[in-house]
Design an enzyme around this catalytic site. Structure first.
Site, PDB file in Angstrom:
ATOM      1  N   ASP A  79     -68.600 -80.222  67.521  1.00 48.17           N
ATOM      2  CA  ASP A  79     -67.579 -80.847  68.364  1.00 48.17           C
ATOM      3  C   ASP A  79     -68.198 -81.970  69.182  1.00 48.17           C
ATOM      4  O   ASP A  79     -69.371 -81.902  69.565  1.00 48.17           O
ATOM      5  CB  ASP A  79     -66.954 -79.812  69.316  1.00 48.17           C
ATOM      6  N   ASP A  81     -67.481 -84.314  72.646  1.00 48.69           N
ATOM      7  CA  ASP A  81     -66.721 -84.557  73.870  1.00 48.69           C
ATOM      8  C   ASP A  81     -67.133 -85.907  74.444  1.00 48.69           C
ATOM      9  O   ASP A  81     -68.286 -86.343  74.304  1.00 48.69           O
ATOM     10  CB  ASP A  81     -66.991 -83.457  74.906  1.00 48.69           C
ATOM     11  N   ASP A 158     -73.090 -77.158  83.658  1.00 46.72           N
ATOM     12  CA  ASP A 158     -73.785 -75.891  83.863  1.00 46.72           C
ATOM     13  C   ASP A 158     -75.295 -75.965  83.699  1.00 46.72           C
ATOM     14  O   ASP A 158     -76.045 -75.632  84.625  1.00 46.72           O
ATOM     15  CB  ASP A 158     -73.195 -74.817  82.938  1.00 46.72           C
TER      16      ASP A 158
END
Length: 452
Positions: A79, A81, A158
């Protein structure tokens, strides 16, 4: 013509060029293409087109997070982003095929063919007075629609390995928190105080375990230490989020390592109900490990994987225990099986919201298992025609391989499925099922018929 119009509408003013968002990346370490050696062939064309569209409209735009991390590890990201200083509404106006989604934090999905790129606006601190933010008493962030600068966005991420921004135009990687050195050292490190960050979002504990197992990165001691102490916080996480994270974990290609890490860090009770009990049963442990190994092999070979099949394996021995319990209470085998299925599904529903289409698959696979023991008459033929036969058959083979059922049963079904019509007929076992007696119809008395 449309592109020129968009560039004119969204052309940055002198004021925006000197804004904090434009200056924020001055605090990042800039790593050139010669140093990071990212292979552009591994980058999604849709992700590049998305950053180009935003940059042509006058905004900053970067491929961000896990995709950059994977590119640095020479892996092809699944994926991509993109992060930008454009608001969701501005992104939505730039791309014709796009839509705004999300409540906790608004995002934009930009579609290119069958590929979707998730675009987020740089996030600010939820502690700021500006923006739409809400925090629970435990410290968990409930909503954080707060926009900020790129530097603030990097702080909100994070792990250091995920606070990386790649600009396809310049081919530079911007590193705000020494993420590249951590990746090179094989360390997964939380940004900021780990305890505070876990309280903000307890799912980060699951993510830490998953990424550590998937990437082969060792958890930093300060990052690892609070996990077992704060495991109970997972009980406050919405079941749908637990399900999403669990799905990523067990479909990562490193499910076995993830399962072992869950137990090691005391997180299994918050993820799958009774998983610890399942894994501690000699028969159940072998069955689950075989299922996870099978799943890992399929994922790593880029073969399709059924989440419903995986969940059916993880919860099967709970179904077996409940099935036996209901039979001992005097219920017939098949009704007892369906009662067991209901009980197990109800228990897990309290902790994890399995999508309905997956739970339906689970039930269908479980309900087929007794039918594989029926090898007489027309029953085997009708089972072969069942739409879920293949999934049920694969499940049966796992049961045989784990020692739950004799290997002969699985081999019989393999041979029966591959045999021709005449051969199948000779393979059928004698039908030992007691036949129901037909009730004889009583004739009406002759006198009564004559009277009518």
């Amino acid at each position: 013509m449309i592109k020129k119009l968009l560039q004119r509408v969204f052309k940055p003013s002198k004021k925006s060029a000197s804004s904090p968002a434009a200056k924020s990346n001055q605090h990042a370490t800039r790593i050139t293409a010669k140093t990071h050696q990212i292979n552009r062939k591994l980058i999604s064309h849709a992700a590049i087109k998305t950053t180009e569209g935003l940059q042509k409209a006058g905004f900053e735009a970067f491929i961000v997070g896990g995709a950059v991390r994977d590119l640095l590890l020479k892996k092809r990201p699944k994926d991509f982003d993109v992060a930008t200083n454009a608001t969701p509404e501005q992104v939505n106006r730039i791309f014709r095929r796009s839509r705004i989604i999300g409540r906790r934090f608004r995002l934009v999905h930009v579609m290119f063919g069958d590929e979707t790129i998730e675009v987020s606006t740089f996030r600010g601190s939820h502690l700021n007075d500006q923006g739409d933010a809400k925090v629970a008493d435990t410290g968990r962030i409930l909503r954080d629609n707060v926009f900020g600068s790129q530097e603030e966005d990097a702080v909100r991420r994070d792990f250091t390995a995920n606070a990386l921004y790649y600009d396809p135009a310049t081919e530079e990687v911007l590193d705000f928190h020494n993420g590249v050195p951590d990746i090179q050292a094989g360390v997964l490190r939380m940004i900021g105080d780990p305890e505070v960050r876990y309280r903000e979002d307890p799912v980060r504990m699951l993510r830490a375990v998953r990424l550590s197992a998937k990437l082969g990165l060792k958890l930093d001691k300060k990052t690892e230490q609070p996990i077992s102490e704060l495991a109970e916080l997972l009980h406050d996480v919405p079941p749908s989020r637990l399900f999403d994270e669990m799905l990523k974990m067990f479909l990562s290609g490193h499910a076995i390592e993830s399962a072992n890490a869950l137990r090691e860090h005391g997180l299994h009770h918050g993820l799958l109900p009774l998983l610890d009990v399942v894994l501690e049963q000699p028969m159940g442990e072998r069955f689950v490990k075989l299922a996870l190994k099978n799943t890992d092999e399929r994922v790593l070979a880029d073969k399709p994987v059924s989440p419903g099949f995986l969940f059916a394996t993880l919860l099967w021995h709970e179904v077996l225990l409940a099935w036996k319990k209901f039979e001992q209470q005097g219920n017939k085998p098949i009704p007892a099986l369906f009662m067991a299925m209901d009980e197990v599904c109800d228990i897990q529903a309290e902790k994890m919201a399995i999508n309905k289409r997956y739970s339906v698959t689970m039930r269908e696979i479980w309900s087929l298992q007794p039918r594989f023991e029926q090898r007489a008459g027309k029953r085997p033929y009708s089972l072969l025609e069942n739409p879920r036969y293949r999934a049920g058959y694969d499940f049966l083979l796992l049961r045989c391989e784990s020692g739950e059922l004799p290997a002969e049963l699985g081999q019989w079904w393999t041979d029966f499925a591959n045999a021709d019509g005449d051969k199948r007929q000779t393979m059928l076992l004698p039908d030992a099922t007691p036949r129901k007696r037909r009730r004889r119809r009583t004739k009406k008395p002759a006198t009564a018929a004559a009277g009518e």
